[in-house]
Structure formats: C-alpha cells, structure tokens
Enzyme design. Structure first.
Site, short mmCIF file in Angstrom:
data_model
loop_
_atom_site.label_atom_id
_atom_site.label_comp_id
_atom_site.label_asym_id
_atom_site.label_seq_id
_atom_site.Cartn_x
_atom_site.Cartn_y
_atom_site.Cartn_z
N SER A 113 65.70 7.72 48.05
CA SER A 113 66.82 7.66 47.12
C SER A 113 67.39 6.25 46.93
CB SER A 113 67.90 8.63 47.59
OG SER A 113 68.88 8.75 46.62
N HIS A 114 68.66 6.09 47.29
CA HIS A 114 69.38 4.84 47.06
C HIS A 114 69.12 3.82 48.16
CE1 HIS A 114 71.44 7.65 49.55
NE2 HIS A 114 72.08 6.67 50.12
N LYS A 126 60.57 14.91 50.78
CA LYS A 126 61.22 16.22 50.90
C LYS A 126 60.46 17.27 50.12
CE LYS A 126 64.63 15.70 47.20
NZ LYS A 126 66.03 15.85 46.82
N ASP A 276 70.03 5.38 40.46
CA ASP A 276 69.53 4.91 41.76
C ASP A 276 68.01 4.93 41.86
OD1 ASP A 276 69.21 7.66 41.83
OD2 ASP A 276 69.55 7.78 43.99
N ARG A 281 71.21 9.74 40.94
CA ARG A 281 72.62 9.33 41.00
C ARG A 281 73.02 8.58 39.74
NH1 ARG A 281 74.38 7.49 46.98
NH2 ARG A 281 73.43 9.21 48.10
N THR A 343 78.36 18.65 51.95
CA THR A 343 77.60 17.56 51.34
C THR A 343 76.11 17.91 51.34
OG1 THR A 343 79.21 15.92 52.01
CG2 THR A 343 76.96 15.14 51.65
N SER A 364 79.33 11.08 46.01
CA SER A 364 78.27 10.11 46.26
C SER A 364 77.47 9.82 44.99
CB SER A 364 77.35 10.62 47.36
OG SER A 364 76.80 11.87 46.99
#
Ligand code: G16
Length: 542
Positions: A113-114, A126, A276, A281, A343, A364
């Site tokens: 991700s980021h 994942k 991102d 994101r 989260t 986030s």
C-alpha cells in the site's frame, strides 16, 4: 508438466495484519518465505484446484518476480485460470472489481500500500475473497494456522510467463489471461458518474492529480486526461516505478507535500488530489484548503446523490472507529444508519454485502462504496468532481457550507513510528489498566467523561472483534483514541487520533492543531506518551 513437492518448515511471523501480510522486501525474498505464504493461503482457503484467481499488484520492487512464483504455484496446485493485469499491474480497487465482475474465487493482491518500495523497503501480499474484499479474520486465521503447520509446497518449473502482452497463454493446466488493467475499471466509473458534466466542468476548471509514481498513474491518465479531457499534464508523477521514485506513496500532507504546496500557492488549480501505492487511498484538496479524510467522507455522504450511481440515496454509511463522527451527523440528518467498525476495510465487507451501507470511509485516507469491496482513491476523486460539477461551487465553499450545516469536527492523527515494541505495549497496557478509573478525573484542564476499549459485534454474521483501540472521551465532545498500527513493518507505530466538536459558526476556520491543543495535551498526560516513547513530538501529523 512435473509438479515438484518442495519440503519446507513453518516460518515464524507470517501472521496477516490489518490488510494482509506486510514485511520488509528482503524478508519476502528470503528462502521459502513467499512460497510458504502463498501455499498457506491456498491451503487456508481449502485448496485452489479448478479455481480462478485474479492476480496483480502495485508494481513495487519484487512485484514482477513474485507474480511469476505465484503463477507457477497456481499451476502446481491445479488452478484453472489466472486473470493477471498487464505487466503484473492492478490497482487494489481494480482487482476487487475484476474479482466481482468475473465471478472468480478471489484474488491475490501484491502490495504494501502506502509503505515505500524497494529492496530495503516494504512488500506485501493479501488474499481477497470472492466478494472482492480483503479476507475477514475467520479466513486469515486459517491462513495463519496453515503457515504454522506447513511442511511442503507445490511448484512447477517453467520459463517466465509473458505478462506484457494482453491475451491468453497456458502454464501446464493453468490458463493465464493477461488483461488491460484499466479497461473494466474505467467502464465501471463511467456507469457511476456523470462523465459529461465533469468534462464540461473541466473545460473551465483545472485539476492536479498526483499519482506519486504509483499504480494509479495509468488509471488517472486514461480517465481524467483521456476520457474526461483534463488538460495534458494534470496527472503528475504518472509513471509507476518500483521504488515510487524514491518517495513514500502515502497521500497525506507530509508525503504529498509538493501537491499541498501547489494547492496553497497563488497558482493553485481548482482541485487537487493524490492516491497511494496501490490506488485505494485518496487525499482531497481545494484551492487553499486540505480536506481531512473524515470531512471528505461526511461531505461525500451529504452530496453523493448528485452522482447518477447514488441518485437513489444511500442505504447507510459506515466509518472505522477512529474516524471522526462528522459523517454520523449527516447520517442522522438523512435518517440513515451509521455503523462504527474496527480499523480495516475488511470489516465493511459484510455491511456492504448485506446492503446495509452504501458509503464507507476511514481516517486513514480511505473512502469507497458498494461498487467494489475495497476503498477506492480514484473513485473518491471522481465523486468529488461530479459534486463540484453539479453544484458549481468550490471545494472551499462546499466545506464551509457543510460545517455551517452540521458543525465541524476538528481532527488530527499523530503517529509515533518505529517505537520499540515493548515501550509501545507498555503504554497501551498502562492505559488499558487505568481506563475504568479515568471517568471524572481531569487532564490538561479537560474532564474525562468515559473511557473504554473498543470491541465490535458484526451485526451481519455476529462475529466479535476485540481489542480494537482504547477510547477516552472528554466533557464537551472531545475524544482521544489510541491504537497500534497493524500495517507497519518495523517496531510498533502508535497512532493517537484526536477530535473535538465545534458548533459555533464563527469558529470554523481554526488551525486543527490549535483547535485540538487541549485534547492533545490531555492525551499525552493520560497515556504518558513522551515518557513511554522517549519522543517529544509525533513523527507524522495528518
Ligand atoms: C490498511 C487498511 C485500512 C486501515 C489502514 C491503516 O490500509 O485497509 O483499513 O485503515 O491499513 O491501518 P493501521 O492503522 O493498522 O496501520 P492500506 O491502504 O494500507 O491497505
């Protein structure tokens, strides 16, 4: 084609976190590490014989090598088909869309991700389920259990598969279908938004989209510049790079500072946005204004009906617990349900599948809807553009109007990164231990109203997630939340989420850090942050 059974042994630490397994790239490149984890995913989901999986990643360092290994292991494990993004690229929301649209048995997404990319940075993997969303804990627990008992994995020997050419090839019994990563996703966006209205608006308005050298570049180029006619060059840093150009592909005011500087300058365009590493994101800015993710969610919930895909209204909204309560008041005014989840986007999956929520969001920088089962950066940008086009108002005017109507939740997150794990645990344990004695006490002039540890009972499947963050509320509407990140790869990251509510229309333009100064001081006093972390200030403030 010979299938080799390779002897191996369990590798410690292959426990999926907030969103899959994230580790230093060199750890993933270590002997058997990737192979063990991939086999554990296959075993954990009950085998993949005859199954179809979508495979793609954000293009970071090791993406290309890892995909070749995954394809050979899919062939060895008897999978029927792999749908792979050209050159191994798929944004996370585009992968989610393909899983759903093609009705596959899920997919494998390669991304941290980021987090930055490169041989000395981060990598991740994942599994997403057939609904297109990140695997829930019931499944990641099985995958983790499989990692702990693994003694072998299956592999075939082969040349690298050509992933540069769109079309079909085979690897033993596995059909590999290489697809254009943008096409199906762009078609979905066209169904949700009034593309003509946005095109019209773009004729006399300017935008700047910073793709941060990550996977959204090709998507944003094709949709914003190609389909919608934004001026050439509106999408910057558009070429995905294995190390994200040496940057940190996290769309926040720290790591996307260049964009923020542009938006605060005299030459600012009308709208600015960034996404991102893997494109899920988003960060939204207007001329002279940064819109916090919590506020963006609230504004989108209030105005989504202006876009064709949401013209019928929203069934409900959902936000992660640490996200500000700004969206709650919109839901209340609209008379729709508002859910508070732990989260992790995976917790929205059941609500979306059950038709109980249409829009979801997190502090986030994640916003999304029931169009896929991941958060979606470019989708948020297009919904904003649709709202700007439909109202003819500026971002600043829209937010000012929103705050006047609903009040303003001043909000900030303070991150303390790479804290020694034992120190971070001591802080959390100490705070947890005194939660019940906090109500009625004062800290930095604020009186604690209540305090607890968040647990979530999923209203759809009845599962319970415990230990999801420590919450302290203050009289007057302030709140501080403490949790340890589940996506970091080094030590522990302490996240402190700070919020206060303002309803006085004359106090809507304050600097959030200043508006929150008493909550910040109280949070430090209660949790003894400086003392435990040895830090005078957070590493990242968003
Ligand atoms: C992931 C999850 C998000 C979560 C974020 C931060 O995002 O999908 O739901 O909010 O991590 O998690 P943490 O606070 O545990 O670091 P991404 O964009 O990294 O996939």
């Amino acid at each position: 084609m010979d299938v080799h059974t390779v002897a191996t042994a369990p590798i410690q630490g292959q426990k999926p976190g907030t969103s899959g397994l994230r580790k230093k790239t060199r750890v993933f490149m270590g002997k058997h590490f990737l192979e063990n984890y991939v086999q554990s995913i296959f075993d954990g989901i009950g085998g993949i014989e005859g199954k179809t999986l979508v495979v793609g990643g954000d293009g970071r360092y090791f993406n290309d090598r890892a995909i070749q290994v995954i394809l050979r292991m899919m062939a060895a494990n008897g999978a029927a088909r792999a749908i792979v993004g050209q050159n191994g690229l798929l944004s996370t929301p585009a992968a989610s869309n393909l899983i759903r649209q093609r009705g596959t048995d899920g997919g494998l997404i390669l991304s941290a991700s980021h987090n930055p990319g490169g041989p000395d940075e981060d990598f991740g993997l994942k599994y997403n389920t057939p609904n297109g969303g990140p695997a829930p804990e019931t499944i990641t627990d099985k995958i983790y259990a499989a990692t702990n008992g693994l003694t072998r994995y299956f592999m075939v020997e082969s040349e690298d598969v050509d992933l540069a050419t769109v079309g079909e090839t085979t690897l033993g019994g596995l059909t590999i279908e290489v697809v254009d990563p943008v096409e199906a996703y762009a078609a979905l966006m066209e169904r949700l938004f009034d593309m003509d209205a946005i095109s019209g608006w773009l004729k006399d308005h300017s935008v700047r989209f910073d793709a941060m050298h990550a996977v959204t570049g090709p998507y944003a180029k094709a949709i914003l510049e190609g389909r919608l006619g934004a001026a050439e060059g509106s999408v910057v840093n558009a070429e995905p790079k294995p190390d994200f150009g040496g940057g940190h592909p996290d769309p926040n005011p720290i790591w996307a500072k260049d964009l923020v500087d542009h938006m605060l300058s005299d030459a600012a365009p009308d709208f600015g946005a960034a996404s991102d590493g893997d494109g899920d994101r988003n960060m939204i800015l207007g001329r002279g204004l940064y819109v916090s993710p919590s506020d963006s969610l609230a504004l989108l919930a209030a105005q989504a009906h202006l876009a064709p895909g949401y013209a019928g209204g929203l069934k409900g909204v959902a936000r992660s617990m640490p996200t500000s309560a700004a969206v709650d008041r919109v839901a209340e005014a609209k008379g729709i349900a508002c859910f508070e989840t732990p989260t992790g986007w995976k917790f929205f999956g059941n609500l979306l599948d059950a038709g109980r929520a249409t829009l979801c969001g997190e502090e986030s920088a994640g916003t999304g809807s029931d169009h896929v089962r991941e958060k979606d950066g470019l989708w948020a940008v297009l919904l904003w553009l649709n709202i700007l086009a439909a109202t003819g108002k500026s971002v600043k005017d829209l937010m000012a109007e929103h705050w006047r109507t609903y009040g303003r939740n001043y909000y900030s997150r303070h991150d303390y990164e790479a804290v020694e794990t034992s120190a971070a645990n001591a802080l959390m344990d100490g705070l947890r231990g005194k939660l019940s004695s906090l109500p009625g006490t004062t800290a930095a002039g604020l009186t604690v109203e209540k305090a607890d540890e968040f647990a979530y009972d999923d209203p759809v499947d009845g599962s319970r997630a415990q230990g999801q963050g420590l919450r302290v509320w203050f009289e007057g509407g302030g709140r501080a939340v403490f949790r340890l990140s589940g996506t970091g790869t080094e030590g522990a990251t302490l996240r402190v989420y700070l919020e206060s509510v303002e309803t006085d229309p004359d106090k809507m333009d304050r600097d959030p850090q200043e508006a929150l100064s008493d909550v910040i001081a109280a949070a430090d006093e209660i949790a003894r942050i400086r003392e435990h972390t040895g830090r005078d200030a957070p590493d990242v403030i968003t």
